[in-house]
Structure formats: C-alpha cells, structure tokens
Enzyme design. Sequence first.
Site, short mmCIF file in Angstrom:
data_model
loop_
_atom_site.label_atom_id
_atom_site.label_comp_id
_atom_site.label_asym_id
_atom_site.label_seq_id
_atom_site.Cartn_x
_atom_site.Cartn_y
_atom_site.Cartn_z
N VAL A 57 0.81 -1.23 0.00
CA VAL A 57 0.00 0.00 0.00
C VAL A 57 0.84 1.28 0.00
O VAL A 57 0.30 2.37 -0.17
CB VAL A 57 -0.98 0.05 1.20
CG1 VAL A 57 -2.01 -1.07 1.10
CG2 VAL A 57 -0.25 0.02 2.53
N ASN A 83 -6.71 -1.46 6.86
CA ASN A 83 -6.30 -2.21 8.04
C ASN A 83 -4.80 -2.49 8.08
O ASN A 83 -4.25 -2.73 9.15
CB ASN A 83 -7.09 -3.53 8.07
CG ASN A 83 -6.49 -4.54 9.02
OD1 ASN A 83 -6.69 -4.47 10.23
ND2 ASN A 83 -5.71 -5.48 8.49
N TYR A 148 4.18 5.01 15.63
CA TYR A 148 2.90 4.28 15.47
C TYR A 148 1.71 5.13 15.98
O TYR A 148 0.70 5.27 15.29
CB TYR A 148 3.01 2.97 16.24
CG TYR A 148 1.82 2.06 16.17
CD1 TYR A 148 1.56 1.29 15.03
CD2 TYR A 148 0.95 1.93 17.25
CE1 TYR A 148 0.47 0.42 14.97
CE2 TYR A 148 -0.14 1.07 17.20
CZ TYR A 148 -0.38 0.32 16.06
OH TYR A 148 -1.46 -0.53 16.01
N ALA A 149 1.85 5.69 17.19
CA ALA A 149 0.73 6.45 17.77
C ALA A 149 0.43 7.69 16.93
O ALA A 149 -0.74 8.08 16.76
CB ALA A 149 1.07 6.85 19.21
N LYS A 152 -1.58 6.61 13.95
CA LYS A 152 -2.94 6.19 14.31
C LYS A 152 -3.79 7.41 14.67
O LYS A 152 -5.00 7.44 14.42
CB LYS A 152 -2.90 5.17 15.45
CG LYS A 152 -2.26 3.85 15.04
CD LYS A 152 -3.03 3.18 13.91
CE LYS A 152 -2.48 1.83 13.50
NZ LYS A 152 -3.26 1.19 12.43
P1 NDP Z 1 -0.74 -8.16 11.62
O1 NDP Z 1 0.71 -7.80 11.59
O2 NDP Z 1 -1.13 -9.52 12.08
O3 NDP Z 1 -1.43 -7.91 10.19
C1 NDP Z 1 -1.16 -6.77 9.43
C2 NDP Z 1 -1.10 -7.18 7.98
O4 NDP Z 1 -0.80 -6.03 7.15
C3 NDP Z 1 0.04 -8.18 7.75
O5 NDP Z 1 -0.36 -9.21 6.92
C4 NDP Z 1 1.09 -7.29 7.14
O6 NDP Z 1 2.10 -7.95 6.40
C5 NDP Z 1 0.24 -6.38 6.27
N1 NDP Z 1 1.01 -5.27 5.76
C6 NDP Z 1 2.07 -4.68 6.35
N2 NDP Z 1 2.60 -3.75 5.55
C7 NDP Z 1 1.85 -3.73 4.43
C8 NDP Z 1 1.91 -2.98 3.22
N3 NDP Z 1 2.85 -2.08 3.02
N4 NDP Z 1 0.97 -3.21 2.28
C9 NDP Z 1 0.01 -4.15 2.47
N5 NDP Z 1 -0.08 -4.89 3.59
C10 NDP Z 1 0.83 -4.69 4.55
O7 NDP Z 1 -1.44 -7.04 12.51
P2 NDP Z 1 -2.88 -6.99 13.24
O8 NDP Z 1 -3.84 -7.87 12.56
O9 NDP Z 1 -2.64 -7.14 14.68
O10 NDP Z 1 -3.25 -5.45 12.98
C11 NDP Z 1 -4.15 -5.02 11.95
C12 NDP Z 1 -4.42 -3.53 12.15
O11 NDP Z 1 -4.99 -3.32 13.44
C13 NDP Z 1 -3.15 -2.68 12.09
O12 NDP Z 1 -3.43 -1.46 11.44
C14 NDP Z 1 -2.85 -2.43 13.56
O13 NDP Z 1 -2.12 -1.25 13.74
C15 NDP Z 1 -4.25 -2.34 14.13
N6 NDP Z 1 -4.31 -2.58 15.56
C16 NDP Z 1 -3.93 -3.79 16.10
C17 NDP Z 1 -4.00 -3.98 17.46
C18 NDP Z 1 -3.64 -5.28 18.11
O14 NDP Z 1 -3.66 -5.34 19.34
N7 NDP Z 1 -3.31 -6.33 17.38
C19 NDP Z 1 -4.44 -2.91 18.36
C20 NDP Z 1 -4.80 -1.69 17.69
C21 NDP Z 1 -4.74 -1.56 16.35
P3 NDP Z 1 3.61 -8.06 7.10
O15 NDP Z 1 3.49 -9.07 8.17
O16 NDP Z 1 4.49 -8.45 5.97
O17 NDP Z 1 3.98 -6.72 7.66
#
Ligand code: NDP
Length: 240
Positions: A57, A83, A148-149, A152
């Site tokens: 992205v 997301n 990060y904060a 967000k």
């Molecule tokens: P994960 O790391 O499990 O999933 C995030 C996904 O996004 C991964 O598959 C990751 O791939 C992908 N991604 C990273 N960079 C890119 C990119 N440049 N283009 C496309 N995809 C990309 O995280 P979560 O499921 O835990 O988090 C999902 C969202 O929720 C995030 O925005 C996170 O900040 C937010 N969030 C999560 C919390 C939590 O407690 N888990 C709390 C608050 C918010 P890769 O692994 O290669 O980076």
Amino acid sequence: MGRLAVVTGAARGIGLAISRRLVEDGWSVAGCDVLEQDLERASAELGDAFSPWPLDVTSEAAVGETAAGIESRLGPVFGLVNNAGITRDGLLMRMSIEDWDRVVAVNLTGSFLMCRAFSRGMLRQKEGSIVNISSVVALLGAAGQANYASTKAGLLGLTRTLAREFAGRNIRVNAIAPGFIETEMTRELPEKVREDYASRVPLNRMGQPASVAAAVSFLLGDDSSYITGTVIPVDGGLTT
Ligand code: NDP
C-alpha cells in the site's frame, strides 16, 4: 456475489477476521496484502467470494493499478477497510528516521493512497463506506510508539476530514480504535507484558480479531447509514 469491499492487510490477523466476517455477511472481498502465501491461504479458506490482490500500500503506482484492476475485473467498490499496519517500536531518542518513515508510509500514507484511489468510483456511484483501523494509542499515547501512535492519531484526522469532504456524495468515513487484540502483532510481545496489558483492561482480557470485525461489519453496512466521522473503540473499556 454480494457488494464488493476492499480490505488491506487481509492475509492474517485482524484483516483476515474482517474478510471472513464480510464474506459471511454476503460481501465479496478483494483482499490486499504484501504476504502472498498467506493471501493464498486466506483465499483457500474463504472461497470464491475472496479474491487475493498482492499489494504494497506504500506504492502510489501499485495502489493505482490495483484500484483499476479490481474495478475492471470485479466491478464497483462499495466498501474500503484500511487495516494494513506495522510497528517499529523504540523510545524517541533511539528512534531512527527509517523506522519513523516506514511506519508513516504504511499506516498513514498507505491509507491516504487507498482512500484517494477508491473514493473516485464511490464518488461516481454516490455511495460508499470507508473504515480506517486506528488504535487506542491514538487516544492514549504509548511510550516507545511515537511513530505508530502519531500515524494512528493521523488516521483519525483523515477520517473526520474525509467524512466532511464526502458526506454530500453519500460516502461515510469512520474509524475503529482496537485495544489489545490477540494477533501476530501482539504475540511478539513478552508474556509478562501481555499479562500486564490484559490486567489494565476493565474486561480483564485481550480482545479477539472477530470483535473488531463485527464493528467493521456494522460500519460498512446499512445499519450505520446515519453514522459518519466517528471513532468506535473496541478495547474492553480501556479508554473509558
Ligand atoms: P498483523 O501484523 O497480524 O497484520 C497486518 C497485515 O498487514 C500483515 O499481513 C502485514 O504484512 C500487512 N502489511 C504490512 N505492511 C503492508 C503494506 N505495506 N501493504 C500491504 N499490507 C501490509 O497485525 P494486526 O492484525 O494485529 O493489525 C491489523 C491492524 O490493526 C493494524 O493497522 C494495527 O495497527 C491495528 N491494531 C492492532 C491492534 C492489536 O492489538 N493487534 C491494536 C490496535 C490496532 P507483514 O506481516 O508483511 O507486515
């Protein structure tokens, strides 16, 4: 097939749970992620309603090509869930410009690029719903997460601004602020830190990706048709 939604970071964690829930709700989902193998696994699980789109992205050109490809192959897009997100934690004095820039590029610039690319079609069809996945740290701050904060919190500004820009065209823009959710992102934390986090949550446990997905389902669908520009915490009471 139902109406089409695009979900970024769809290959695992919260994004996969969102995709799963939207498919259950009758949506078709174009799932975008950098993790091609995990995308294929998601595709095998979710079937024909889920189509995998490898995408970084942060690339303006790739986002533009993906938007054109999805629209020509799958049709008009009615839902967008930003997301994809990463962390590169460190105390401010030790935070490199590379770690700052990378987190801004994925979490904030990536969401901006996706909103800009996919709102074009929504503006034309005068209908759409966008959900940005922010975080409780946008509201509370978090030591060691200045990059990060900030992204967000930036997403909340983007959400409220686009809600105003698009309201006249029947496009709603909202955000969700998850608390501590059990995914790969939080599994990387030491057990002691996870227990400490959980003990600070009024509901006294970490959240599940499915709870975030339920809120996304509500905000994308017609039941929230009079809600725009808002942020819903899904945090077990952490920000109360
Ligand atoms: P994960 O790391 O499990 O999933 C995030 C996904 O996004 C991964 O598959 C990751 O791939 C992908 N991604 C990273 N960079 C890119 C990119 N440049 N283009 C496309 N995809 C990309 O995280 P979560 O499921 O835990 O988090 C999902 C969202 O929720 C995030 O925005 C996170 O900040 C937010 N969030 C999560 C919390 C939590 O407690 N888990 C709390 C608050 C918010 P890769 O692994 O290669 O980076």
